[in-house]
Design a protein around this motif. Structure first.
Motif, mmCIF file in Angstrom:
data_model
loop_
_atom_site.group_PDB
_atom_site.id
_atom_site.type_symbol
_atom_site.label_atom_id
_atom_site.label_comp_id
_atom_site.label_asym_id
_atom_site.label_seq_id
_atom_site.Cartn_x
_atom_site.Cartn_y
_atom_site.Cartn_z
ATOM 1 N N UNK A 281 40.175 -21.499 9.103
ATOM 2 C CA UNK A 281 39.661 -22.831 9.340
ATOM 3 C C UNK A 281 38.353 -22.895 10.098
ATOM 4 N N UNK A 282 37.831 -21.754 10.543
ATOM 5 C CA UNK A 282 36.580 -21.722 11.296
ATOM 6 C C UNK A 282 35.462 -21.193 10.410
ATOM 7 N N UNK A 283 34.321 -21.904 10.395
ATOM 8 C CA UNK A 283 33.208 -21.440 9.579
ATOM 9 C C UNK A 283 32.560 -20.221 10.215
ATOM 10 N N UNK A 284 32.463 -19.153 9.429
ATOM 11 C CA UNK A 284 31.832 -17.914 9.885
ATOM 12 C C UNK A 284 30.353 -17.914 9.556
ATOM 13 N N UNK A 285 30.009 -18.408 8.374
ATOM 14 C CA UNK A 285 28.618 -18.438 7.930
ATOM 15 C C UNK A 285 28.455 -17.708 6.610
ATOM 16 N N UNK A 286 27.266 -17.117 6.429
ATOM 17 C CA UNK A 286 26.966 -16.418 5.182
ATOM 18 C C UNK A 286 27.396 -14.970 5.210
ATOM 19 N N UNK A 287 26.836 -14.190 4.256
ATOM 20 C CA UNK A 287 27.257 -12.795 4.104
ATOM 21 C C UNK A 287 26.933 -11.967 5.342
ATOM 22 N N UNK A 288 25.710 -12.093 5.882
ATOM 23 C CA UNK A 288 25.352 -11.328 7.081
ATOM 24 C C UNK A 288 26.214 -11.733 8.271
ATOM 25 N N UNK A 289 26.489 -13.028 8.383
ATOM 26 C CA UNK A 289 27.354 -13.496 9.470
ATOM 27 C C UNK A 289 28.755 -12.912 9.332
ATOM 28 N N UNK A 290 29.223 -12.800 8.105
ATOM 29 C CA UNK A 290 30.543 -12.207 7.868
ATOM 30 C C UNK A 290 30.560 -10.747 8.291
ATOM 31 N N UNK A 291 29.511 -10.022 7.954
ATOM 32 C CA UNK A 291 29.438 -8.610 8.345
ATOM 33 C C UNK A 291 29.468 -8.481 9.880
ATOM 34 N N UNK B 252 30.797 -10.608 11.957
ATOM 35 C CA UNK B 252 32.138 -11.016 12.386
ATOM 36 C C UNK B 252 33.133 -9.874 12.241
ATOM 37 N N UNK B 253 32.961 -9.092 11.174
ATOM 38 C CA UNK B 253 33.875 -7.978 10.908
ATOM 39 C C UNK B 253 33.440 -6.688 11.597
ATOM 40 N N UNK B 254 32.374 -6.767 12.381
ATOM 41 C CA UNK B 254 31.917 -5.587 13.109
ATOM 42 C C UNK B 254 31.143 -4.598 12.261
ATOM 43 N N UNK B 255 30.589 -5.077 11.137
ATOM 44 C CA UNK B 255 29.801 -4.219 10.261
ATOM 45 C C UNK B 255 28.328 -4.276 10.658
ATOM 46 N N UNK B 256 27.614 -3.210 10.347
ATOM 47 C CA UNK B 256 26.197 -3.155 10.681
ATOM 48 C C UNK B 256 25.404 -4.077 9.764
ATOM 49 N N UNK B 257 24.439 -4.767 10.333
ATOM 50 C CA UNK B 257 23.555 -5.658 9.580
ATOM 51 C C UNK B 257 22.119 -5.244 9.846
ATOM 52 N N UNK B 258 21.377 -4.964 8.768
ATOM 53 C CA UNK B 258 19.967 -4.610 8.915
ATOM 54 C C UNK B 258 19.134 -5.884 8.977
#
Length: 256
Positions: free
Chosen positions: A70-80, A82-88
């Motif tokens: 129910x909480x908006x995370x955002x787009x693809x980079x925001x999802x990464x 949120x999941x603790x993935x690296x974002x360039x």
């Protein structure tokens, strides 16, 4: 247990899926959620009108948009994130392009050595590795010579005095590499590699280690985010070593 709890979490994604366009970031986001164990509710925005209405309703500038529990995370980079993935991030420096290039050219040299000599690790494989690297590096520069020359002029000593050298360099590097692969016209490939390698090494040493400048390297093309430094110096030292090796071999064989 934690993995089982996470797998029960609900994710909702809104993404563009139209006859003329399917958003690639939407596909990436859905796949990432599924790999992370989420139950994905996939909503398609099938027209530009639907997409604009969704963005206006949620006050967001882009799609896809992901909601988790129910909480908006955002787009693809925001999802990464949120999941603790690296974002360039845009403009972020990275050695990945050079590492990938050298890894592939090294494997190519081993493969060709095995084909020709029946074993991968040979002296000729090392020569091919350097020559293949020179050719691929030249190819990347030649994709956009204008961008390369602009970045190159930031630090190359000769190019800053004689601008045409910034345009000649990738052709000279590629030519020397091709000649070295075939071990032909050594009288031409050796001095060319020695010349551009020596000027390049001196330029990097002055810019990075003497002047302490923070620059991007033009070694893999003008759009790269590879920092100027050790990798750039290594590229030039490899050319010098290859040229010296071939010159010594030619001298030992009486110039043939």
């Amino acid at each position: 247990m934690a993995r089982e709890i996470q797998s029960l979490r609900k994710a909702v994604i809104y993404r563009m899926v139209m006859p003329e366009h399917t958003c690639p970031y939407g596909l990436k986001a859905r796949a990432l959620l599924q790999r992370s164990g989420y139950d994905v509710e996939d909503h398609w925005l099938t027209s530009h009108e639907d997409t604009e209405a969704f963005k206006e309703q949620h006050a967001v500038p882009t799609t896809p948009q992901i909601f988790i529990d129910g909480t908006r995370i955002g787009g693809y980079d925001d999802l990464r994130r949120y999941l603790g993935k690296k974002v360039f991030e845009p403009g972020q420096t990275s050695y990945r392009p050079v590492i990938a290039l050298f890894a592939m050219t090294f494997l190519m040299s081993l493969a060709v050595s095995y084909l020709v000599y029946g074993q991968p690790l040979t002296a000729q494989a090392i020569k091919w590795f350097i020559a293949f690297s020179m050719v691929i590096l030249a190819l990347l520069k030649l994709q956009d010579v204008e961008s390369f020359s602009t970045m190159f002029l930031n630090y190359d000593l000769l190019a800053r005095r004689w601008v045409p050298y910034a345009y000649i360099y990738p052709f000279a590097e590629g030519l020397a590499g091709i000649l070295m692969i075939g071990n032909i016209l050594t009288w031409l490939s050796v001095p060319v590699a020695l010349f551009i390698g020596t000027i390049g090494a001196a330029s990097v040493i002055k810019a990075v280690y003497i002047d302490q400048r923070q620059l991007k390297c033009a070694c893999v093309g003008g759009s790269s985010n590879v920092p100027l430094g050790f990798i750039s110096l290594t590229e030039n030292l490899m050319m010098i070593a290859m040229a010296a090796w071939m010159a010594f071999a030619a001298w030992g064989n009486g110039g043939h």
